[in-house]
Design a protein around this motif. Structure first.
Motif, PDB file in Angstrom:
ATOM      1  N   PHE A 191       0.832  -1.176   0.000  1.00 43.15           N
ATOM      2  CA  PHE A 191       0.000   0.000   0.000  1.00 43.15           C
ATOM      3  C   PHE A 191       0.880   1.244   0.000  1.00 43.15           C
ATOM      4  N   TYR A 192       0.421   2.266  -0.700  1.00 47.38           N
ATOM      5  CA  TYR A 192       1.153   3.527  -0.753  1.00 47.38           C
ATOM      6  C   TYR A 192       0.974   4.273   0.558  1.00 47.38           C
ATOM      7  N   GLN A 193       2.029   4.970   0.997  1.00 46.67           N
ATOM      8  CA  GLN A 193       1.959   5.796   2.198  1.00 46.67           C
ATOM      9  C   GLN A 193       2.833   7.025   1.991  1.00 46.67           C
ATOM     10  N   ASP A 194       2.250   8.217   2.171  1.00 53.45           N
ATOM     11  CA  ASP A 194       3.033   9.443   2.033  1.00 53.45           C
ATOM     12  C   ASP A 194       3.181  10.190   3.351  1.00 53.45           C
ATOM     13  N   ASN A 195       2.651   9.639   4.434  1.00 55.09           N
ATOM     14  CA  ASN A 195       2.727  10.230   5.780  1.00 55.09           C
ATOM     15  C   ASN A 195       2.069  11.600   5.862  1.00 55.09           C
ATOM     16  N   SER A 196       1.197  11.898   4.917  1.00 58.05           N
ATOM     17  CA  SER A 196       0.461  13.150   4.932  1.00 58.05           C
ATOM     18  C   SER A 196      -1.038  12.845   4.923  1.00 58.05           C
ATOM     19  N   ASN A 197      -1.545  12.403   3.790  1.00 59.70           N
ATOM     20  CA  ASN A 197      -2.971  12.080   3.668  1.00 59.70           C
ATOM     21  C   ASN A 197      -3.228  10.639   3.249  1.00 59.70           C
ATOM     22  N   ILE A 198      -2.173   9.933   2.826  1.00 57.85           N
ATOM     23  CA  ILE A 198      -2.352   8.575   2.327  1.00 57.85           C
ATOM     24  C   ILE A 198      -1.641   7.593   3.264  1.00 57.85           C
ATOM     25  N   PHE A 199      -2.419   6.648   3.793  1.00 55.42           N
ATOM     26  CA  PHE A 199      -1.918   5.675   4.755  1.00 55.42           C
ATOM     27  C   PHE A 199      -2.451   4.291   4.401  1.00 55.42           C
ATOM     28  N   PRO A 200      -1.826   3.231   4.901  1.00 59.15           N
ATOM     29  CA  PRO A 200      -2.371   1.886   4.675  1.00 59.15           C
ATOM     30  C   PRO A 200      -3.777   1.786   5.266  1.00 59.15           C
ATOM     31  N   PRO A 201      -4.618   0.946   4.697  1.00 55.28           N
ATOM     32  CA  PRO A 201      -5.970   0.783   5.228  1.00 55.28           C
ATOM     33  C   PRO A 201      -5.958   0.128   6.612  1.00 55.28           C
ATOM     34  N   GLU A 202      -6.978   0.439   7.393  1.00 52.29           N
ATOM     35  CA  GLU A 202      -7.130  -0.202   8.699  1.00 52.29           C
ATOM     36  C   GLU A 202      -7.670  -1.619   8.554  1.00 52.29           C
ATOM     37  N   LYS A 203      -8.450  -1.847   7.481  1.00 52.07           N
ATOM     38  CA  LYS A 203      -9.041  -3.166   7.234  1.00 52.07           C
ATOM     39  C   LYS A 203      -9.102  -3.396   5.733  1.00 52.07           C
ATOM     40  N   VAL A 204      -8.824  -4.641   5.325  1.00 47.94           N
ATOM     41  CA  VAL A 204      -8.879  -5.029   3.920  1.00 47.94           C
ATOM     42  C   VAL A 204      -9.742  -6.285   3.815  1.00 47.94           C
ATOM     43  N   THR A 205     -10.688  -6.271   2.886  1.00 42.23           N
ATOM     44  CA  THR A 205     -11.518  -7.446   2.618  1.00 42.23           C
ATOM     45  C   THR A 205     -11.436  -7.751   1.135  1.00 42.23           C
ATOM     46  N   LEU A 206     -11.059  -8.985   0.815  1.00 40.27           N
ATOM     47  CA  LEU A 206     -11.013  -9.429  -0.577  1.00 40.27           C
ATOM     48  C   LEU A 206     -12.309 -10.149  -0.904  1.00 40.27           C
ATOM     49  N   GLN A 207     -12.857  -9.867  -2.071  1.00 45.02           N
ATOM     50  CA  GLN A 207     -14.093 -10.498  -2.508  1.00 45.02           C
ATOM     51  C   GLN A 207     -13.957 -10.985  -3.943  1.00 45.02           C
ATOM     52  N   TYR A 208     -14.772 -11.987  -4.302  1.00 49.98           N
ATOM     53  CA  TYR A 208     -14.824 -12.488  -5.673  1.00 49.98           C
ATOM     54  C   TYR A 208     -16.271 -12.465  -6.151  1.00 49.98           C
ATOM     55  N   TRP A 209     -16.427 -12.413  -7.466  1.00 46.16           N
ATOM     56  CA  TRP A 209     -17.752 -12.401  -8.105  1.00 46.16           C
ATOM     57  C   TRP A 209     -18.151 -13.836  -8.413  1.00 46.16           C
ATOM     58  N   ASN A 210     -19.296 -14.282  -7.886  1.00 45.23           N
ATOM     59  CA  ASN A 210     -19.736 -15.666  -8.120  1.00 45.23           C
ATOM     60  C   ASN A 210     -20.713 -15.780  -9.293  1.00 45.23           C
ATOM     61  N   GLY A 211     -20.881 -14.695 -10.031  1.00 44.90           N
ATOM     62  CA  GLY A 211     -21.809 -14.674 -11.165  1.00 44.90           C
ATOM     63  C   GLY A 211     -23.087 -13.938 -10.843  1.00 44.90           C
ATOM     64  N   ASP A 212     -23.401 -13.820  -9.545  1.00 42.83           N
ATOM     65  CA  ASP A 212     -24.609 -13.112  -9.108  1.00 42.83           C
ATOM     66  C   ASP A 212     -24.315 -11.998  -8.103  1.00 42.83           C
ATOM     67  N   SER A 213     -23.281 -12.193  -7.274  1.00 43.17           N
ATOM     68  CA  SER A 213     -22.997 -11.210  -6.228  1.00 43.17           C
ATOM     69  C   SER A 213     -21.549 -11.325  -5.767  1.00 43.17           C
ATOM     70  N   TRP A 214     -21.114 -10.329  -4.983  1.00 46.79           N
ATOM     71  CA  TRP A 214     -19.771 -10.320  -4.421  1.00 46.79           C
ATOM     72  C   TRP A 214     -19.766 -11.116  -3.125  1.00 46.79           C
ATOM     73  N   ILE A 215     -18.780 -12.005  -2.986  1.00 46.23           N
ATOM     74  CA  ILE A 215     -18.660 -12.886  -1.830  1.00 46.23           C
ATOM     75  C   ILE A 215     -17.266 -12.720  -1.234  1.00 46.23           C
TER      76      ILE A 215
END
Length: 77
Positions: free
Chosen positions: A1-25
């Motif tokens: 993750f990009y970090q500039d120590n000003s306004n851009i920081f690593p996320p506090e939480k990350v969730t990965l999802q995949y498309w099953n053909g009907d919805s994100w899981i």
């Protein structure tokens, strides 16, 4: 993750999802190394093998800040 120590920081939480053909899981058994996202360094997310044409990354970032990604690569074991 990009970090500039000003306004851009690593996320506090990350969730990965995949498309099953009907919805994100959410992917099964997601775990990360390091456990807490680190800026300007390699972050690895492991999860059960998943087959899909689409993946997405949902990030929750610190209040008043932004999160950015340099690059995403997916590998099969």
């Amino acid at each position: 993750f990009y970090q500039d120590n000003s306004n851009i920081f690593p996320p506090e939480k990350v969730t990965l999802q995949y498309w099953n053909g009907d919805s994100w899981i959410n992917v099964d058994n997601q775990r990360s190394v390091p456990e807490k996202a680190a800026g300007n360094s390699l972050n690895i997310f492991k999860f059960d093998e998943t087959e899909s044409d689409k993946m997405r990354v949902i990030m929750s970032h610190p209040s008043g800040k932004f999160s950015g990604i340099y690059e995403i690569e997916f590998y099969r074991r």
